[in-house]
Enzyme design. Sequence first.
Site, PDB file in Angstrom:
ATOM      1  CB  SER A 190      39.398  38.239  36.869  1.00 38.55           C
ATOM      2  OG  SER A 190      40.499  37.517  37.351  1.00 38.55           O
ATOM      3  CD  GLU A 251      37.733  39.934  44.655  1.00 39.83           C
ATOM      4  OE1 GLU A 251      38.525  39.532  43.778  1.00 39.83           O
ATOM      5  OE2 GLU A 251      36.829  40.762  44.418  1.00 39.83           O
ATOM      6  CG  HIS A 306      38.587  36.693  41.962  1.00 38.74           C
ATOM      7  ND1 HIS A 306      39.112  37.964  41.916  1.00 38.74           N
ATOM      8  CD2 HIS A 306      38.767  36.168  40.724  1.00 38.74           C
ATOM      9  CE1 HIS A 306      39.589  38.206  40.702  1.00 38.74           C
ATOM     10  NE2 HIS A 306      39.396  37.130  39.963  1.00 38.74           N
TER      11      HIS A 306
END
Length: 342
Positions: A190, A251, A306
């Site tokens: 991330s 994603e 995610h």
Amino acid sequence: MKSSVLPPRRGPLLSGLAALMMGLLLATPYAYAQQRNPLQKMGQTVLDAPAASYRFERFVIDSPDQQRRWRVNVAIPAKASKTPAPVLYALDGNAVAMVLDQPLLAELAARKAPPVLVLIGYDNDLRIDSAARTRDYTAWIDRADDESGKTQAVGGGAAAFLDMIERRIKPEVERRANIDRQQQALWGHSLGGLFVLSSLYTRPAAFQYYLSASPSLWWSQGAPLGDVEQQFVQNAHGQPAKVWLMLGGAERVGDRGKRDMNNPRVVAHLRRIGGATPDAAMQLSERLGNVPGLSVQYREFPGLGHGPMLPASFHAALHELYGVSDRSAGDGQPTGGDNVAE
């Protein structure tokens, strides 16, 4: 370019700090990358249970202004070796400790060249420290409106954080373990994945392996896709490095699961992450694959959103780097928008 689809007890002081953090999150809800449970604790991990395969050593580093503290846990193979060991530096170290277990450590220790694992976290019992990582992991200031229309300006501390890793964490790790400086890896997820990329762009010789999982390329209206990347690609410096870009299948297609579109915080966050297309990481892997000296691999994890990409990508990293069993297939079911730290 190769491509594959493959409690602790809480005292009054800690309670007060948790309450303060919650107040800050509520007061400035979009100052930091959004999490489903920003106050989730680590709980019991391998750090709390002695093992025959690895020993853990811990040290703490203070920021120059004494306002922040980084907690670094170093996993050193218990069996001494005269051969310098490869090393993996992992961001969000508190969360990473939660995805390690004793059988995995034993398998790593059984390798011909067992790696040293360096878990770089923050000196608290939070799984993810949103405020601290937002500052440390981002090379760009992000100015975005929250649900009330108020602009928040955060981030921009990546250069200082990389300095801290290079000048303070690495020397301390090397004091404790026999490290092979030609086999240094950096992993992040991330915002951590974004830090991996900015480190590659600005100091490509700092590590030999860069593993970027679900990088937040949307940060600061897509700034990571701008000048710094373009300069890196066009310079064609020839610095050798191996790069892995990893992305969840959910994603890539923009499936963020069920969201309450009546919640202004959710709407503001979704607007904010529109700074990059969902498949930006896949496209980036193609551009980086053309850079002389880089060996780039893109891997997609079918159905994963995610949040589950944190454990999946870390397990995949251990498999790719050190040849242990790939546990990533068991990390989460297809969950679409389970955004633990976006």
